[in-house]
Write an enzyme that holds these catalytic residues in place. Sequence first.
Site, PDB file in Angstrom:
ATOM      1  N   ARG A  16      45.418 -68.319 -22.346  1.00  0.00           N
ATOM      2  CA  ARG A  16      46.808 -68.018 -22.339  1.00  0.00           C
ATOM      3  C   ARG A  16      46.866 -66.973 -23.180  1.00  0.00           C
ATOM      4  O   ARG A  16      48.118 -66.336 -23.269  1.00  0.00           O
ATOM      5  CB  ARG A  16      47.980 -68.963 -22.526  1.00  0.00           C
ATOM      6  N   SER A  17      45.942 -66.591 -23.894  1.00  0.00           N
ATOM      7  CA  SER A  17      46.065 -65.382 -24.949  1.00  0.00           C
ATOM      8  C   SER A  17      46.445 -64.062 -24.248  1.00  0.00           C
ATOM      9  O   SER A  17      47.116 -63.290 -24.876  1.00  0.00           O
ATOM     10  CB  SER A  17      44.578 -65.033 -25.617  1.00  0.00           C
ATOM     11  N   LYS A  66      32.468 -69.768 -30.429  1.00  0.00           N
ATOM     12  CA  LYS A  66      32.876 -69.416 -31.877  1.00  0.00           C
ATOM     13  C   LYS A  66      32.022 -69.497 -33.014  1.00  0.00           C
ATOM     14  O   LYS A  66      32.118 -68.758 -33.943  1.00  0.00           O
ATOM     15  CB  LYS A  66      34.118 -70.573 -32.168  1.00  0.00           C
ATOM     16  N   ASP A  78      36.512 -65.909 -46.042  1.00  0.00           N
ATOM     17  CA  ASP A  78      36.369 -67.450 -46.639  1.00  0.00           C
ATOM     18  C   ASP A  78      36.695 -68.523 -45.730  1.00  0.00           C
ATOM     19  O   ASP A  78      35.954 -69.559 -45.635  1.00  0.00           O
ATOM     20  CB  ASP A  78      36.940 -67.571 -48.041  1.00  0.00           C
ATOM     21  N   ASP A 102      42.286 -70.533 -36.983  1.00  0.00           N
ATOM     22  CA  ASP A 102      42.951 -71.765 -36.193  1.00  0.00           C
ATOM     23  C   ASP A 102      43.503 -72.902 -37.219  1.00  0.00           C
ATOM     24  O   ASP A 102      44.522 -73.424 -37.003  1.00  0.00           O
ATOM     25  CB  ASP A 102      41.665 -72.498 -35.581  1.00  0.00           C
ATOM     26  N   GLY A 129      35.033 -83.155 -33.433  1.00  0.00           N
ATOM     27  CA  GLY A 129      34.516 -81.649 -32.869  1.00  0.00           C
ATOM     28  C   GLY A 129      35.051 -80.692 -33.809  1.00  0.00           C
ATOM     29  O   GLY A 129      35.399 -80.667 -35.181  1.00  0.00           O
ATOM     30  N   ALA A 131      37.360 -78.573 -33.362  1.00  0.00           N
ATOM     31  CA  ALA A 131      38.853 -78.574 -33.551  1.00  0.00           C
ATOM     32  C   ALA A 131      39.124 -79.427 -35.116  1.00  0.00           C
ATOM     33  O   ALA A 131      39.913 -79.112 -35.832  1.00  0.00           O
ATOM     34  CB  ALA A 131      39.600 -78.832 -32.422  1.00  0.00           C
ATOM     35  N   THR A 153      32.659 -91.715 -31.497  1.00  0.00           N
ATOM     36  CA  THR A 153      31.423 -91.621 -31.836  1.00  0.00           C
ATOM     37  C   THR A 153      31.119 -91.477 -33.375  1.00  0.00           C
ATOM     38  O   THR A 153      31.611 -90.788 -33.662  1.00  0.00           O
ATOM     39  CB  THR A 153      30.405 -90.515 -31.057  1.00  0.00           C
ATOM     40  N   ALA A 154      31.150 -93.004 -34.071  1.00  0.00           N
ATOM     41  CA  ALA A 154      31.175 -92.940 -35.362  1.00  0.00           C
ATOM     42  C   ALA A 154      30.376 -91.876 -36.086  1.00  0.00           C
ATOM     43  O   ALA A 154      30.802 -91.462 -37.321  1.00  0.00           O
ATOM     44  CB  ALA A 154      31.013 -94.181 -36.043  1.00  0.00           C
ATOM     45  N   ILE A 216      46.794 -81.201 -30.776  1.00  0.00           N
ATOM     46  CA  ILE A 216      46.528 -79.848 -30.569  1.00  0.00           C
ATOM     47  C   ILE A 216      46.287 -79.668 -28.989  1.00  0.00           C
ATOM     48  O   ILE A 216      46.231 -78.246 -28.669  1.00  0.00           O
ATOM     49  CB  ILE A 216      45.047 -79.439 -31.262  1.00  0.00           C
TER      50      ILE A 216
END
Length: 271
Positions: A16-17, A66, A78, A102, A129, A131, A153-154, A216
């Site tokens: 959508r950017s 990314k 930074d 982000d 993940g 995000a 997934t611990a 998100i």
Amino acid sequence: MIPLAGVIGDPIAHSRSPLLHGHWLRRHGIDGHYIPLHVRASDLGGTLALLPRLGFRGVNVTLPHKEAVFALADEATDRARAVGAANTLTFRDGRIHADNTDGAGFIANLRQGAPDWAGDRPALVLGAGGAARGVVAALLDEGVPTVTLANRTAARAEALAGQFDDRVRTIDWNDTGPALADHALLVNTTSLGMTGQPPLDVDLSALPGDAVVTDIVYTPLSTPLLTAAQARGNPTVDGLGMLLHQAAPGFAAWFGVTPQVDDDLRRAVLG
Ligand code: ATR
């Protein structure tokens, strides 16, 4: 030369950017273009070398590039270094400058959507993940005292917590419901609840009544999690604003105008 910018990813058709940067270009009367570019991983280096020569001032970067663009950049802020990934590149003086907006976009959306959020109380983040990594870093930067991480997934949650200090702790995914007590913020960074995915099924009964719930995911805007939180009276913040706020610094760097994130923009992006 007409200023150009764009977004690179694989796939890219869903992005959508272009809608949101297109809205800002029209709104500010800028004679420029923002173009979606389908770039495969094998073409990333060549594309980044070519784009500045074609008149691109920079690009946004989406999945799965990314981390790779961060490694290819000449310089990084930074906040990009903190997560080892970039979503905003600016081409200047023959160099590639990498930034990651982000986390700041996540916080700006939260502050705009839930001005009463108690940032001095613990937060609970679902997912482990890329995000989640950005969200945890941003919350700690913002002064949140502790972040509780839960992931299906611990081992991934533990690996992520290990990248931060002891302010970040993990719990078992199945213990999320009872653990919600004492938290002022619940964030979903998993893909659960997205159109086509199963809903996120978490028992909210232990969540304090004033805790903010945010997702998100923004397709749909009101995910099953947000709908359930609203039904019990918790303040909620949808994920669309994060997309809008993370885009603003790139637009300012490439086109020289700091754009507004408002309802007009939300309407333009929702189409
Ligand atoms: P991103 O970089 O967008 O965070 P990701 O690395 O693929 O994407 O992470 C997706 C997140 O959604 C992960 O936390 C994933 O959990 P796992 O680490 O256990 O895979 C979570 N997720 C996806 N589908 C899920 C499901 N059906 N149930 C629970 N968690 C799920």
